[in-house]
Enzyme design. Sequence first.
Site, PDB file in Angstrom:
ATOM      1  N   GLY A  59      -3.015   4.051   7.901  1.00  0.00           N
ATOM      2  CA  GLY A  59      -2.057   2.967   7.897  1.00  0.00           C
ATOM      3  C   GLY A  59      -1.539   2.732   9.308  1.00  0.00           C
ATOM      4  O   GLY A  59      -1.793   3.531  10.216  1.00  0.00           O
ATOM      5  N   GLY A  60      -0.860   1.629   9.492  1.00  0.00           N
ATOM      6  CA  GLY A  60      -0.160   1.370  10.754  1.00  0.00           C
ATOM      7  C   GLY A  60      -1.028   1.024  11.947  1.00  0.00           C
ATOM      8  O   GLY A  60      -0.597   1.166  13.091  1.00  0.00           O
ATOM      9  N   MET A  83     -12.318   4.489  -0.664  1.00  0.00           N
ATOM     10  CA  MET A  83     -12.979   4.761   0.617  1.00  0.00           C
ATOM     11  C   MET A  83     -13.674   6.107   0.479  1.00  0.00           C
ATOM     12  O   MET A  83     -13.278   7.111   1.081  1.00  0.00           O
ATOM     13  CB  MET A  83     -11.942   4.763   1.751  1.00  0.00           C
ATOM     14  CG  MET A  83     -11.501   3.358   2.135  1.00  0.00           C
ATOM     15  SD  MET A  83      -9.911   3.356   2.986  1.00  0.00           S
ATOM     16  CE  MET A  83      -8.824   3.284   1.563  1.00  0.00           C
ATOM     17  N   ASP A 142      -4.915   3.652  -1.907  1.00  0.00           N
ATOM     18  CA  ASP A 142      -6.019   3.968  -1.001  1.00  0.00           C
ATOM     19  C   ASP A 142      -6.540   5.374  -1.247  1.00  0.00           C
ATOM     20  O   ASP A 142      -5.860   6.352  -0.942  1.00  0.00           O
ATOM     21  CB  ASP A 142      -5.530   3.847   0.443  1.00  0.00           C
ATOM     22  CG  ASP A 142      -5.246   2.408   0.820  1.00  0.00           C
ATOM     23  OD1 ASP A 142      -6.186   1.602   0.787  1.00  0.00           O
ATOM     24  OD2 ASP A 142      -4.072   2.093   1.130  1.00  0.00           O
ATOM     25  N   HIS A 167      -1.263  -1.307  -4.278  1.00  0.00           N
ATOM     26  CA  HIS A 167      -2.535  -1.020  -3.604  1.00  0.00           C
ATOM     27  C   HIS A 167      -2.612   0.481  -3.342  1.00  0.00           C
ATOM     28  O   HIS A 167      -1.754   1.049  -2.662  1.00  0.00           O
ATOM     29  CB  HIS A 167      -2.617  -1.805  -2.288  1.00  0.00           C
ATOM     30  CG  HIS A 167      -3.928  -1.658  -1.578  1.00  0.00           C
ATOM     31  ND1 HIS A 167      -5.043  -2.406  -1.910  1.00  0.00           N
ATOM     32  CD2 HIS A 167      -4.315  -0.835  -0.568  1.00  0.00           C
ATOM     33  CE1 HIS A 167      -6.054  -2.057  -1.121  1.00  0.00           C
ATOM     34  NE2 HIS A 167      -5.637  -1.101  -0.295  1.00  0.00           N
ATOM     35  N   HIS A 176      -8.447   1.022  -4.032  1.00  0.00           N
ATOM     36  CA  HIS A 176      -9.405   0.811  -2.940  1.00  0.00           C
ATOM     37  C   HIS A 176     -10.091   2.144  -2.642  1.00  0.00           C
ATOM     38  O   HIS A 176      -9.462   3.061  -2.124  1.00  0.00           O
ATOM     39  CB  HIS A 176      -8.608   0.275  -1.729  1.00  0.00           C
ATOM     40  CG  HIS A 176      -9.381   0.158  -0.457  1.00  0.00           C
ATOM     41  ND1 HIS A 176      -8.775  -0.041   0.765  1.00  0.00           N
ATOM     42  CD2 HIS A 176     -10.713   0.213  -0.195  1.00  0.00           C
ATOM     43  CE1 HIS A 176      -9.688  -0.111   1.715  1.00  0.00           C
ATOM     44  NE2 HIS A 176     -10.873   0.052   1.156  1.00  0.00           N
ATOM     45  N   MET A 199      -9.179   8.163  -0.214  1.00  0.00           N
ATOM     46  CA  MET A 199     -10.045   8.534   0.928  1.00  0.00           C
ATOM     47  C   MET A 199     -10.586   9.943   0.742  1.00  0.00           C
ATOM     48  O   MET A 199      -9.853  10.840   0.326  1.00  0.00           O
ATOM     49  CB  MET A 199      -9.228   8.504   2.224  1.00  0.00           C
ATOM     50  CG  MET A 199      -8.524   7.184   2.467  1.00  0.00           C
ATOM     51  SD  MET A 199      -7.582   7.270   4.007  1.00  0.00           S
ATOM     52  CE  MET A 199      -6.801   5.666   3.976  1.00  0.00           C
ATOM     53  N   GLY A 219      -9.012   4.074   7.059  1.00  0.00           N
ATOM     54  CA  GLY A 219      -8.717   5.492   7.254  1.00  0.00           C
ATOM     55  C   GLY A 219      -7.243   5.784   7.462  1.00  0.00           C
ATOM     56  O   GLY A 219      -6.765   6.839   7.064  1.00  0.00           O
ATOM     57  N   ASP A 255      -6.672  -6.450   4.223  1.00  0.00           N
ATOM     58  CA  ASP A 255      -6.099  -5.104   4.259  1.00  0.00           C
ATOM     59  C   ASP A 255      -6.145  -4.516   5.661  1.00  0.00           C
ATOM     60  O   ASP A 255      -7.218  -4.301   6.217  1.00  0.00           O
ATOM     61  CB  ASP A 255      -6.898  -4.221   3.284  1.00  0.00           C
ATOM     62  CG  ASP A 255      -6.313  -2.833   3.120  1.00  0.00           C
ATOM     63  OD1 ASP A 255      -5.220  -2.580   3.643  1.00  0.00           O
ATOM     64  OD2 ASP A 255      -6.966  -2.009   2.440  1.00  0.00           O
ATOM     65  N   GLY A 256      -4.951  -4.272   6.213  1.00  0.00           N
ATOM     66  CA  GLY A 256      -4.843  -3.594   7.503  1.00  0.00           C
ATOM     67  C   GLY A 256      -4.129  -4.423   8.547  1.00  0.00           C
ATOM     68  O   GLY A 256      -4.551  -5.535   8.869  1.00  0.00           O
ATOM     69  N   GLY A 257      -3.018  -3.907   9.029  1.00  0.00           N
ATOM     70  CA  GLY A 257      -2.304  -4.576  10.113  1.00  0.00           C
ATOM     71  C   GLY A 257      -1.636  -5.882   9.733  1.00  0.00           C
ATOM     72  O   GLY A 257      -1.346  -6.714  10.607  1.00  0.00           O
ATOM     73  N   MET A 287     -11.554  -5.802   5.371  1.00  0.00           N
ATOM     74  CA  MET A 287     -10.770  -4.856   6.182  1.00  0.00           C
ATOM     75  C   MET A 287     -10.455  -5.511   7.517  1.00  0.00           C
ATOM     76  O   MET A 287     -11.359  -5.966   8.220  1.00  0.00           O
ATOM     77  CB  MET A 287     -11.560  -3.562   6.436  1.00  0.00           C
ATOM     78  CG  MET A 287     -11.716  -2.626   5.256  1.00  0.00           C
ATOM     79  SD  MET A 287     -10.193  -2.155   4.396  1.00  0.00           S
ATOM     80  CE  MET A 287      -9.188  -1.503   5.720  1.00  0.00           C
ATOM     81  N   SER A 345       0.846  -1.198   0.000  1.00  0.00           N
ATOM     82  CA  SER A 345       0.000   0.000   0.000  1.00  0.00           C
ATOM     83  C   SER A 345       0.876   1.240   0.000  1.00  0.00           C
ATOM     84  O   SER A 345       1.628   1.483   0.940  1.00  0.00           O
ATOM     85  CB  SER A 345      -0.910   0.013   1.232  1.00  0.00           C
ATOM     86  OG  SER A 345      -1.464   1.308   1.359  1.00  0.00           O
TER      87      SER A 345
END
Length: 215
Positions: free
Chosen positions: A144-145, A68, A35, A33, A66, A37, A142, A175-177, A137, A8
Amino acid sequence: MTHLIAPSLLSADFGNLQKDVEMVNQSNADWFHLDVMDGVFVPNISFGFPIIKFIKKYASKPLDVHLMIVQPERYFEEFKKAGADILTIHYEASTHLHRSIHAIKELGMKAGVVLNPHTPVSLLEDIITDLDLVLLMSVNPGYGGQKFIENTYKKISLLKEMILQKNSKSLIEIDGGVTLKNAPKLIAAGADVLVAGNTVFGSDNPTETIARLKG
Ligand code: DX5
Ligand code: ZN
């Protein structure tokens, strides 16, 4: 199929984006990827068309975009023009999901649905055979990290079961973590595509981290 890795770029260095795009080109990664938003669907604002066009100019791998954003259907054509190969839209932002998925495909892109952590996979029962991928998700979208939400494993199993039962060709993307530690467990649970932002761009050697995620 061996699993795919989609770094990402949200965690990339926007002051030297070309360098990070070229790093991904030369790595074992499979997709970019991206993002998007809007500050309405999610509390954060990221980037839009000019950045995507710039990435497309240098990227040698597919762009997985992606969205959002609210009412994503207003912009499908513009994302296609900007260079999106895969477009994923949120279940929670789409009133006419079936129409939107087919509109994305008619424009020549792969189409996917994204589920927030609180949205059950069972809601996809009547659309799963129309999808190229489902993005689960594993954090609240919203930023990263953030920390991985453990309930995701259960959702992967339920989704995999539905895909097999309905004879769908949909891929499962997470996606995420995502970390070096949970990546093998996610693959074992049935994930096909892993997105990783902070794990890749926050590491000392992003190319090597991508290779390790690829396994
Ligand atoms: C979050 C985005 C993610 C994000 C993942 O809303 O959808 O793609 O970049 O970042 P990490 O891998 O750092 O959790
Ligand atoms: Zn994302």
